[in-house]
Design an enzyme around this catalytic site. Structure first.
Site, PDB file in Angstrom:
ATOM      1  N   HIS A 118     -10.169   2.944 -59.593  1.00  0.00           N
ATOM      2  CA  HIS A 118     -11.484   2.686 -60.201  1.00  0.00           C
ATOM      3  C   HIS A 118     -12.549   2.356 -59.154  1.00  0.00           C
ATOM      4  CE1 HIS A 118     -10.271  -1.686 -60.146  1.00  0.00           C
ATOM      5  NE2 HIS A 118     -11.575  -1.823 -59.917  1.00  0.00           N
ATOM      6  N   ASP A 148      -3.781   2.950 -61.317  1.00  0.00           N
ATOM      7  CA  ASP A 148      -5.021   2.489 -60.694  1.00  0.00           C
ATOM      8  C   ASP A 148      -4.879   2.430 -59.172  1.00  0.00           C
ATOM      9  OD1 ASP A 148      -7.657   1.768 -60.648  1.00  0.00           O
ATOM     10  OD2 ASP A 148      -7.308  -0.351 -61.055  1.00  0.00           O
ATOM     11  N   SER A 227     -11.469  -5.682 -55.762  1.00  0.00           N
ATOM     12  CA  SER A 227     -10.589  -4.613 -56.230  1.00  0.00           C
ATOM     13  C   SER A 227     -10.131  -3.734 -55.073  1.00  0.00           C
ATOM     14  CB  SER A 227     -11.312  -3.748 -57.269  1.00  0.00           C
ATOM     15  OG  SER A 227     -11.564  -4.476 -58.438  1.00  0.00           O
TER      16      SER A 227
END
Length: 383
Positions: A118, A148, A227
């Site tokens: 993402h 992911d 992230s």
């Protein structure tokens, strides 16, 4: 003979006297306040006393260990900025528009960088910044949205940054210390600490995709920009990729999630080799909504096989799907567990299979028409 004053002066009003007195007091206080610094300076010593530095002493052993971990791991963490190419509808010119930021870490000496899918999703280009300040345009190697995970590559010709040491996640214990390094809100190379709060968490996938399973839950502060960064154990080994937070406000609420390193070790080598992750499969068709209806009708648990692909591993193993007869629909085989681990729904079945790799043999406990049996199936490449 004295004559009375034809214009006698009225006696002062007591109210006016009080008002004049109060006004005089206020004026005096204002003058005192105005000259107070000068008065203080007049009575204070001409030279201020010098302050001495209090010796701190040695750092605590835990502090030393944390500092050493950060200093040794920092060079393996990267700062990722993404952009999207946009064409002006009037001039037809193409220009780059900043899209977002994230984190990542160096995977090997070949220049591969691992981050979250993402972080780079929807971007046209990505720039990787190393801890020493060097910037590189990254090439996309492969992605696995189901986990992911994304792999980028940069061309580092000299002074290669060190790869982050790899640990294990199967032996993690709730309560052990963890460390997260990333770039929250663009504040580069930030260290936060916490503990493993829980294990084997699941999060729903994007846009109705498959759930991400076996996640590590931690209370180490993870914010937007973290992230893709590494989650490390106290030995400085990679144990997960920071991927998501639970937060009504959008900032850290003490509930963060990381993809475990055992999953990373299974997915990343495939992405580097082929550019995509091939999920191990049985060769059957399942559907969660239909499965829930069949379970409600039969009052059972598990996953009903709707259809078996001809020539697939499941077909060779003798699994059967739903049959349509003149008398009605006959349910197919119902998979109860995989290698002794329960499969209560389709997501859990996919997670059990995803723990293995293509070519592995799994033992399925299945039931059909009230009869149970065990079936051995060699996993095949999925779609």
């Amino acid at each position: 003979m004295a004559y009375p004053d034809p214009y006698p002066r009225p006696a002062p009003d007591p109210f006016i006297r009080r008002w004049l007195f109060i006004t005089a007091c206020i004026a005096a206080l204002m003058l005192l306040w105005q000259f107070l610094p000068a008065i203080e300076a007049w009575f204070s010593p001409r030279e201020a006393a010098e302050r001495t530095v209090t010796a701190r002493g040695d750092l605590a052993a835990e502090e030393k260990a944390t500092i050493e971990l950060f200093e040794e791991s920092r060079a393996s963490v990267v700062y990722i900025t993404t952009a999207q190419l946009v064409r002006d509808v009037w001039t037809r010119n193409v220009f780059s528009m900043p899209r977002g930021t994230g984190s990542g870490f160096v995977w090997d000496d070949a220049g591969h960088v691992v981050t979250n899918f993402h972080v780079i999703q929807g971007a046209s280009e990505a720039t990787v910044k190393l801890a020493d300040g060097r910037d590189y345009q990254a090439a996309l190697v492969g992605t696995s949205p189901a986990h992911d995970i994304a792999v980028l590559k940069i061309g580092v010709g000299f002074k290669r940054p060190p790869a982050v040491p790899v640990g294990t996640s199967a032996d993690l214990k709730v309560g052990q210390k963890v460390f997260a390094i990333g770039n929250p809100f663009g504040l580069d190379w930030t260290l936060t600490t916490g503990i493993v709060s829980a294990l084997d968490r699941s999060l729903p996938g994007e846009a109705g995709g498959p759930a991400i399973d076996h996640l590590i839950q931690t209370d180490a502060a993870i914010n937007p920009g973290n992230s893709g960064g590494p989650l490390l154990d106290s030995a400085g080994r990679l144990i997960g990729i920071n991927t998501a937070i639970y937060s009504p406000s959008g900032a850290s609420a003490g509930i963060g999630f990381a993809v475990p390193v055992d999953t990373v070790m299974r997915v990343v080598p495939q992405l580097i080799k082929t550019g995509k992750y091939i999920r191990p499969a049985l060769g059957i068709e399942v559907d969660e909504q239909l499965n829930q209806r069949l379970l409600a009708l039969t009052g059972s648990k598990g996953v009903f096989v709707l259809r078996v692909t001809p020539g697939s591993a499941a077909h060779k193993a003798g699994l059967a799907g739903v049959e349509v007869t003149p008398q009605g629909i006959v349910p197919g085989d119902r998979i109860i567990d995989v290698d002794g681990k329960a499969t209560d729904d389709v997501a859990k079945l996919l997670a059990r299979l995803d723990d293995r790799k293509v070519g592995d043999v799994v033992v399925l406990s299945v039931e059909r028409a009230g009869k149970s049996r065990e079936v051995r199936v060699e996993l095949q490449p999925g779609n």
